[in-house]
Each structure stands twice: as structure tokens, then as C-alpha cells.
Write an enzyme that holds these catalytic residues in place. Structure first.
Site, PDB file in Angstrom:
ATOM      1  N   ASN A  30       0.873  -1.174   0.000  1.00 16.91           N
ATOM      2  CA  ASN A  30       0.000   0.000   0.000  1.00 16.91           C
ATOM      3  C   ASN A  30       0.907   1.220   0.000  1.00 16.91           C
ATOM      4  OD1 ASN A  30      -1.749   2.086   0.509  1.00 16.91           O
ATOM      5  ND2 ASN A  30      -2.331   1.388   2.570  1.00 16.91           N
ATOM      6  N   TRP A  31       1.017   1.853  -1.150  1.00 13.52           N
ATOM      7  CA  TRP A  31       1.951   2.978  -1.265  1.00 13.52           C
ATOM      8  C   TRP A  31       1.428   4.255  -0.616  1.00 13.52           C
ATOM      9  CZ3 TRP A  31       3.925   2.584  -7.059  1.00 13.52           C
ATOM     10  CH2 TRP A  31       4.599   1.360  -7.214  1.00 13.52           C
ATOM     11  N   LYS A  32       0.145   4.246  -0.240  1.00 17.06           N
ATOM     12  CA  LYS A  32      -0.472   5.437   0.371  1.00 17.06           C
ATOM     13  C   LYS A  32      -0.229   6.658  -0.518  1.00 17.06           C
ATOM     14  CE  LYS A  32       0.020   3.129   4.766  1.00 17.06           C
ATOM     15  NZ  LYS A  32       0.175   3.196   6.210  1.00 17.06           N
ATOM     16  N   HIS A  77      -9.199   1.101   5.061  1.00 18.42           N
ATOM     17  CA  HIS A  77      -7.922   1.346   5.733  1.00 18.42           C
ATOM     18  C   HIS A  77      -8.127   2.293   6.917  1.00 18.42           C
ATOM     19  CE1 HIS A  77      -3.809   2.518   6.530  1.00 18.42           C
ATOM     20  NE2 HIS A  77      -3.464   1.420   5.905  1.00 18.42           N
ATOM     21  N   GLU A  94      -6.511   4.705   7.873  1.00  9.85           N
ATOM     22  CA  GLU A  94      -6.337   6.126   7.535  1.00  9.85           C
ATOM     23  C   GLU A  94      -7.589   6.690   6.883  1.00  9.85           C
ATOM     24  OE1 GLU A  94      -2.655   5.461   5.491  1.00  9.85           O
ATOM     25  OE2 GLU A  94      -1.740   4.943   7.415  1.00  9.85           O
ATOM     26  N   GLU A 109      -4.849  -4.779  10.716  1.00  5.55           N
ATOM     27  CA  GLU A 109      -3.834  -3.740  10.858  1.00  5.55           C
ATOM     28  C   GLU A 109      -4.065  -2.970  12.160  1.00  5.55           C
ATOM     29  OE1 GLU A 109      -2.028  -2.706   6.769  1.00  5.55           O
ATOM     30  OE2 GLU A 109      -3.651  -1.299   7.155  1.00  5.55           O
ATOM     31  N   GLY A 127       3.002   2.525  10.661  1.00  2.00           N
ATOM     32  CA  GLY A 127       3.903   3.654  10.479  1.00  2.00           C
ATOM     33  C   GLY A 127       4.639   4.060  11.737  1.00  2.00           C
ATOM     34  N   SER A 167       3.984  -1.906  10.199  1.00  2.00           N
ATOM     35  CA  SER A 167       5.440  -1.956  10.343  1.00  2.00           C
ATOM     36  C   SER A 167       6.049  -3.309   9.950  1.00  2.00           C
ATOM     37  CB  SER A 167       5.863  -1.551  11.765  1.00  2.00           C
ATOM     38  OG  SER A 167       5.464  -0.207  12.030  1.00  2.00           O
ATOM     39  N   GLY A 175       3.110  -1.003   4.206  1.00  2.00           N
ATOM     40  CA  GLY A 175       3.136   0.411   3.849  1.00  2.00           C
ATOM     41  C   GLY A 175       4.541   0.841   3.468  1.00  2.00           C
ATOM     42  N   GLY A 176       5.239   1.481   4.405  1.00  2.00           N
ATOM     43  CA  GLY A 176       6.543   2.081   4.141  1.00  2.00           C
ATOM     44  C   GLY A 176       7.537   1.183   3.430  1.00  2.00           C
TER      45      GLY A 176
END
Ligand code: 13P
Length: 251
Positions: free
Chosen positions: A9-11, A95, A97, A167, A173, A213, A234-235
């Protein structure tokens, strides 16, 4: 056996040029992997270019969200049909977010899930508790609600195209990862809620990914747990080498 599902997930990251560079680097690193379903979920603006760059590779394309209408006067929204038009076979829905910053709630997310499935997409449906909810002993209640209200009304056949991503919000993050045991415990709980609602066959076949993470250093250990069927990253999915290492961690 549930085939592991590892998605990036590149957000709101990577411009078109950066996205293509990442994909060109990633493709050869995972070209020999067929025991894992691999998905990348870029921003909307990069979807078309990434789709072209993916070509006939073994990496599928996903959106990060999808609205509940096919087209019309809905400024700023993107429909499942539009995602499919640029080559997506997946989307993320729910998600944390989206829940936190865009005030999306279970009922609306349930509508989104059903609309995306009806359009023909596969969906990674995200659930998870905040740190406050975990500390106050509300984790199970929250997960039950996310599953019950989020998946309400799904038919048996729908589950072939649904994965759940657990999640925990406190792990997203933050660099704080759930331990493999914490992830396994939550996944077993979620699987049991699904079993209560939809029966044993569906709950046994349902893939539950862990997100929060995930890094090359912890991916294999997390996904070695019997109920952790992949990862939503993510990251660490923004760089080809770290994402490829995580994909390999699922093998
Ligand atoms: P991080 O891997 O950056 O913690 O993000 C997890 C996530 O939210 C994936 O959807």
C-alpha cells in the site's frame, strides 16, 4: 492451504516516474515467485502508468479505495469500474487512515465493499484496533464490530474475492510491530468471528493478512504463523528490494 497474499500500500507516495522506477526494479526480483499473490496499490495518478509497466508480470494492481457509484457528479471520487479500466483487479477498502482522516465508518465501508465486489474487484478489507482500544480491553469488541458490520450481507461466493487485513492502528507507520504471537492471536480471534457469522468453510479459506510496520526483518517470522496469510505493507513497500524481501518472506 491458503496462498499467501502480500500487498504494498503505497499510500500518498511516489510520483509517476518514481512509481515506474520501483516497478521496473521489482519485477525481476520476484519474477520466479508463484507461490505468493503479489499486489501493488499505487496512488490514483500513477495507476495507469504502473499498469503499463507491470505488463504481463506476476504482480497485480490494486487501488487504495473505491467509491460506491459507477460514475456521475461525485467530485474527487473514483469508482471500482474506473480502477478496473486501468487494470486493477484489487482494491483496499476500510484502511484505518480512511477511517481516521476521512471519517469513514463500518456501514459506509460495508457499502463500498459490496459495490467493489459487485463491480468485479477483489478487496482487501482492513480492520484493527487503536492503542487506546487495546489498552482499555476493547480490542475484541472492536474487531468483532469491524468484521460483523464491515462484512455484513456478503454471500458465500463473495469470499473468494475478499481478504481481511488485520492492521492494528498502533503498529501502522510507528515502527512498532505486533509480535508474531500478538498477530496470530488476533487473527485466530478474527477467524472465529468470521466462523460464527459465515461458517467454518469460509473462515478456513479466508486469507487474513497482517499489516503494521512489516519489514524484511520481521516478515518471515510473522507469516510463519499458521493464521497469518500474508502482509499489507506500507513504508517498506515503497522500495523494490525491501518489498521483494517481504514477498520472499512469505515463501
Ligand atoms: P506501515 O507498513 O508503513 O506500518 O503501514 C502499514 C499499512 O498501513 C499498510 O496498509
Amino acid at each position: 492451504m491458503r496462498k499467501p497474499l502480500v500487498a504494498g500500500n503505497w499510500k500518498m507516495n511516489l510520483l509517476v516516474g518514481e512509481a515506474i522506477e520501483m516497478i521496473e526494479a521489482l519485477k525481476p526480483l520476484v519474477a520466479d515467485v508463484d507461490a505468493v499473490d503479489i499486489v501493488v496499490c499505487p496512488t490514483y495518478t500513477a495507476l495507469h502508468a504502473v499498469s503499463q509497466a507491470l505488463g504481463n508480470s506476476n504482480i497485480a494492481l490494486g487501488g487504495q479505495d473505491a467509491y460506491v457509484k459507477e460514475n456521475g457528479a461525485y467530485t474527487g471520487a473514483i469508482s471500482p469500474q474506473m480502477l478496473m479500466d486501468v487494470g486493477c483487479t484489487w482494491t483496499i477498502i476500510g484502511h484505518s487512515e480512511r477511517r481516521q482522516y476521512f471519517k469513514e465508518v463500518n456501514g459506509f465501508l460495508n457499502e463500498k465493499l459490496k459495490f467493489a465486489l459487485a463491480a468485479g474487484l477483489r478487496v482487501m478489507f482492513c480492520i484493527g484496533e487503536t492503542l487506546e482500544e487495546r489498552k482499555s480491553g476493547k480490542m475484541n469488541e472492536i474487531l468483532t464490530r469491524h468484521v460483523t458490520e464491515g462484512l455484513r450481507g456478503l454471500a458465500e461466493a463473495d469470499f473468494e474475492r475478499v481478504a481481511i487485513a488485520y492492521e492494528p492502528v498502533w503498529a501502522i507507520g510507528t515502527g512498532v510491530t505486533a509480535t508474531p504471537d500478538q498477530a496470530e492471536e488476533a487473527h485466530i480471534f478474527v477467524r472465529n468471528v468470521v466462523k460464527d457469522q459465515f461458517g467454518g468453510t469460509i473462515s478456513e479459506q479466508l486469507r487474513i493478512q497482517y499489516g503494521g510496520s512489516v519489514k524484511p526483518e520481521n516478515a518471515a517470522e510473522l507469516m510463519a504463523k499458521p493464521n497469518v496469510d500474508g502482509a499489507l505493507v506500507g513504508g517498506a513497500s515503497l522500495k523494490a528490494d525491501s518489498f521483494a524481501a517481504i514477498v520472499r518472506g512469505a515463501l
